[in-house]
Design a protein around this motif. Structure first.
Motif, short mmCIF file in Angstrom:
data_model
loop_
_atom_site.label_atom_id
_atom_site.label_comp_id
_atom_site.label_asym_id
_atom_site.label_seq_id
_atom_site.Cartn_x
_atom_site.Cartn_y
_atom_site.Cartn_z
N LEU A 4 5.21 47.31 54.64
CA LEU A 4 6.34 48.23 54.43
C LEU A 4 6.50 48.41 52.92
O LEU A 4 6.78 47.45 52.19
N THR A 5 6.23 49.63 52.46
CA THR A 5 6.30 49.94 51.02
C THR A 5 7.64 50.57 50.71
O THR A 5 8.11 51.45 51.44
N VAL A 6 8.25 50.13 49.60
CA VAL A 6 9.53 50.72 49.18
C VAL A 6 9.33 51.42 47.84
O VAL A 6 8.83 50.84 46.87
N VAL A 7 9.73 52.70 47.80
CA VAL A 7 9.69 53.48 46.56
C VAL A 7 11.06 54.13 46.39
O VAL A 7 11.86 54.16 47.33
N GLU A 29 0.85 51.42 57.19
CA GLU A 29 1.86 51.43 56.13
C GLU A 29 3.10 52.21 56.58
O GLU A 29 2.98 53.34 57.07
N VAL A 30 4.25 51.60 56.39
CA VAL A 30 5.53 52.30 56.62
C VAL A 30 6.12 52.52 55.22
O VAL A 30 6.22 51.58 54.44
N LEU A 31 6.45 53.77 54.91
CA LEU A 31 6.92 54.09 53.56
C LEU A 31 8.41 54.42 53.59
O LEU A 31 8.83 55.36 54.27
N ILE A 32 9.18 53.64 52.86
CA ILE A 32 10.63 53.88 52.80
C ILE A 32 11.00 54.34 51.39
O ILE A 32 10.66 53.69 50.40
N HIS A 33 11.69 55.46 51.32
CA HIS A 33 12.17 56.04 50.06
C HIS A 33 13.66 55.69 49.99
O HIS A 33 14.40 55.98 50.92
N THR A 34 14.08 55.06 48.89
CA THR A 34 15.50 54.71 48.81
C THR A 34 16.39 55.91 48.51
O THR A 34 17.59 55.86 48.71
N GLY A 51 -1.03 63.66 47.91
CA GLY A 51 -1.78 63.33 49.13
C GLY A 51 -1.25 62.13 49.88
O GLY A 51 -2.00 61.45 50.58
N ILE A 52 0.04 61.80 49.70
CA ILE A 52 0.61 60.73 50.53
C ILE A 52 1.52 61.37 51.57
O ILE A 52 2.17 62.39 51.30
N PRO A 53 1.58 60.77 52.74
CA PRO A 53 2.46 61.34 53.76
C PRO A 53 3.92 61.26 53.33
O PRO A 53 4.27 60.45 52.47
N GLU A 54 4.72 62.07 53.94
CA GLU A 54 6.17 62.01 53.72
C GLU A 54 6.66 60.60 54.03
O GLU A 54 6.11 59.93 54.91
N PRO A 55 7.72 60.15 53.37
CA PRO A 55 8.28 58.84 53.71
C PRO A 55 8.70 58.80 55.18
O PRO A 55 9.13 59.81 55.74
N ASP A 56 8.56 57.63 55.79
CA ASP A 56 9.02 57.47 57.17
C ASP A 56 10.53 57.52 57.25
O ASP A 56 11.10 57.83 58.28
N ASP A 57 11.16 57.15 56.13
CA ASP A 57 12.63 57.16 56.12
C ASP A 57 13.10 57.32 54.68
O ASP A 57 12.44 56.87 53.74
N ASN A 58 14.23 58.00 54.50
CA ASN A 58 14.82 58.12 53.17
C ASN A 58 16.27 57.68 53.27
O ASN A 58 17.06 58.25 54.03
N LEU A 59 16.62 56.63 52.53
CA LEU A 59 17.98 56.07 52.63
C LEU A 59 19.01 56.96 51.94
O LEU A 59 20.22 56.78 52.14
N GLY A 60 18.55 57.87 51.10
CA GLY A 60 19.44 58.85 50.48
C GLY A 60 20.57 58.24 49.66
O GLY A 60 21.68 58.76 49.66
N VAL A 61 20.29 57.17 48.92
CA VAL A 61 21.39 56.52 48.20
C VAL A 61 21.89 57.34 47.02
O VAL A 61 23.05 57.22 46.63
N ALA A 71 23.31 47.77 45.77
CA ALA A 71 23.90 47.20 46.99
C ALA A 71 23.65 48.11 48.20
O ALA A 71 23.31 47.64 49.29
N GLU A 72 23.79 49.41 47.99
CA GLU A 72 23.58 50.34 49.11
C GLU A 72 22.13 50.31 49.58
O GLU A 72 21.82 50.33 50.77
N MET A 73 21.22 50.21 48.59
CA MET A 73 19.80 50.12 48.95
C MET A 73 19.53 48.83 49.71
O MET A 73 18.81 48.81 50.71
N LEU A 74 20.10 47.74 49.22
CA LEU A 74 19.88 46.42 49.83
C LEU A 74 20.30 46.42 51.30
O LEU A 74 19.55 45.98 52.18
N ALA A 75 21.48 46.98 51.56
CA ALA A 75 21.97 47.02 52.94
C ALA A 75 21.04 47.84 53.82
O ALA A 75 20.65 47.42 54.93
N GLY A 76 20.63 49.01 53.32
CA GLY A 76 19.75 49.89 54.11
C GLY A 76 18.38 49.26 54.32
O GLY A 76 17.80 49.34 55.40
N LEU A 77 17.86 48.63 53.27
CA LEU A 77 16.51 48.07 53.37
C LEU A 77 16.45 46.85 54.29
O LEU A 77 15.49 46.67 55.04
#
Ligand code: UD1
Ligand code: UDP
Length: 353
Positions: A4-7, A29-34, A51-61, A71-77
Motif C-alpha cells: 500500500l503506497t501513500v502519496v 499495489e494499492v495507491l492512496i492519495h492523501t 503512466g501510473i494508474p489513478e489512485p485507488d482512493d483520495n482522502l481529500g484532506v 491528524a486528518e491524514m492519520l485517521a484516514g490512513l
C-alpha cells in the motif's frame, strides 16, 4: 505481496511513478492519495503523464495547519491500511503525508518501508526534517539514496534494515529526459531559447513566509541579465499577493503556473542555470548537468555541493546574483546516487521482506 503506497504531494507522485512501474510487475499495489496537493497542475497532471494508474482512493484532506492536516491524514490512513491489510506500507520523502502514513502503519502494526531514508539537513526548524527523522525511526525497511544517507542512519542507530538503493529521482529523470525531448513544447510555449534562460523555483516555507527573504530572492532573480522562468508553487503566489510583490514580480520575471513533469525536466535540461530551494530540483539539475544555485543555508543533498555542481547561497540577494553569474561546475562528476536502478532494487528488497 500487497504493497500500500501513500502519496500526497507533487514530488511523491514523481518518485512513486518511477517505483510503481517496477513494483507492479511483481506485486499488487494499492495507491492512496492523501489529497495534500489537489490543484490540477500540482496533482492530476502527474497521474495523466507518468503512466501510473489513478489512485485507488483520495482522502481529500486539502490544506490546513500542519497538525490538523497530519491528524486528518492519520485517521484516514489508519482506516485504509486496516481495510486493505497490506504486507507493507510504502512512503516517500519527508512531507506531512509521509509522516502520517508512517504513524498510521505503526499504529496498525504493518511493516513500513521508507524511500529516501537517511537524508538530513540538520536544521530542525524545517518541518520536513522532523518528518524524516520520525519516519526513519518508525520504518522497518529503509531505502537510502546514497552512502552518506546510510551513514546518517547508522549514526542514529535506527532499528530498521538499511539498504543503499540509489536515488529513485535518478530513475525518474532517465525515464523523462528523452520523452521530454520528443514531446515537450514548453520552451516555445514559454518563449525561451535553449541555454539562454535561468529556471527558478521557490516554495520552502522559510523563504515564502518571510517577506524579506522572498523580496531578496525575487530581486536577485529579476537582476539576472538572462530571462528567468519561474513556475510558481501556489504557496508562493499566495504570499507574493499577500506581500504585494506579485505585480512587480510578474513584470520582471516570466512567472508561469507549475508545469507537468516532462515540461519541467525539459526546462531544467535546457536552462543555463537553475535557482531553487527545492530538494528534488537540486538533484535533477545535477543529473541533467545544469548548474544549480540553492537558495537555502543547508541541504540534505550535500554530494551535489561537494561535486561543485550546486552552491548554497541562502536568501542573500548579492550571493544569489553572484552565484548565478559565476556558476562554472567542473567537467567530471561523481555518481553518488546510483545508476538509475533504484526502483528495481527497492522492488527486489520488498520481495525479500
Ligand atoms: C509540501 C511539503 C514540502 C514539499 C512540497 C512539495 C510538508 C510539510 N511540506 O509543501 O516538503 O517540498 O509539498 O511541493 O509536507 N496549495 C494550493 N494547492 C495545492 C497545494 C497547496 O493552493 O494543490 C497551497 C495552499 O495554500 C497551502 C500551501 O500551498 O496551504 C502549502 O501547501 P502544503 O501542502 O501545506 O505545503 P507545501 O508548501 O506544498
Ligand atoms: N516539478 C514539476 N513542475 C514544476 C516544478 C517542479 O514537475 O513546475 C517537479 C520537479 O521536476 C521535481 C519535483 O517537482 O521532480 C520537485 O518538487 P518540489 O520542488 O515541489 O518539492 P521538493 O522536492 O522540494 O520536496
Amino acid at each position: 505481496m500487497k504493497v500500500l503506497t501513500v502519496v500526497g504531494a507533487r514530488p511523491q507522485f514523481i518518485k512513486a511513478a518511477a517505483v510503481s512501474r517496477e513494483l507492479r510487475r511483481r506485486h499488487e499495489e494499492v495507491l492512496i492519495h492523501t489529497g495534500q496537493h489537489y490543484d490540477e497542475e500540482m496533482s492530476d497532471v502527474f497521474f495523466e503523464e507518468l503512466g501510473i494508474p489513478e489512485p485507488d482512493d483520495n482522502l481529500g484532506v486539502g490544506s490546513s495547519s500542519h497538525g490538523a492536516q497530519t491528524a486528518e491524514m492519520l485517521a484516514g490512513l489508519e482506516e485504509r491500511i486496516e481495510a486493505e491489510d497490506p504486507d507493507a506500507v510504502l512512503v516517500y520523502g519527508d512531507t506531512n503525508s509521509t509522516l502520517a502514513a508512517a504513524i498510521a502503519a505503526s499504529k496498525v502494526d504493518t511493516r513500513l518501508a521508507h524511500v529516501e531514508a537517511g537524508l538530513r539537513s540538520y536544521n530542525r526548524e524545517m518541518p520536513e526534517e522532523i518528518n524524516r527523522v520520525l519516519t526513519d525511526h518508525a520504518a522497518d525497511l529503509l531505502f537510502a539514496p546514497s552512502r552518506r544517507a546510510v551513514a546518517n542512519l547508522r549514526e542514529e542507530s535506527v532499528p530498521g534494515a538499511v539498504h543503499n538503493t540509489g536515488d529513485v529521482m535518478c530513475d525518474a529523470v532517465r525515464w523523462a529526459r528523452d520523452r521530454a525531448e520528443d514531446h515537450s513544447e514548453i520552451l516555445s510555449e514559454v518563449g525561451v531559447e535553449s541555454g539562454e534562460y535561468v529556471l527558478a523555483t521557490v516554495h520552502r516555507a522559510s523563504n515564502t513566509d518571510d517577506p524579506e527573504r522572498l523580496a531578496a530572492i525575487l530581486d536577485a532573480l529579476a537582476g539576472d541579465p538572462r530571462e528567468v522562468v519561474l513556475p510558481a508553487h501556489p504557496r508562493t503566489i499566495n504570499r507574493m499577493r499577500e506581500y504585494e510583490m506579485y505585480e512587480e514580480a510578474s513584470e520582471r520575471l516570466t512567472l508561469v503556473d507549475p508545469v507537468g513533469y516532462l515540461d519541467f525536466v525539459r526546462l531544467q535540461d535546457r536552462a543555463d542555470a537553475v535557482a531553487t530551494d527545492s530538494g528534488g530540483v537540486q538533484k535533477e539539475a545535477f543529473f541533467l548537468d545544469t548548474p544549480c544555485v540553492t537558495m537555502r543555508e543547508e541541504t540534505e543533498w550535500r554530494e551535489t555541493v561537494e561535486a561543485g555542481w550546486n552552491e548554497l547561497v541562502g536568501a542573500n540577494e548579492t550571493a544569489i546574483r553572484r552565484a548565478l553569474a559565476d556558476a562554472d561546475p567542473p567537467g567530471d562528476k561523481p555518481r553518488p546516487y546510483g545508476d538509475g536502478d533504484a526502483a528495481a532494487r527497492i522492488t527486489e528488497l520488498l520481495d525479500d521482506a
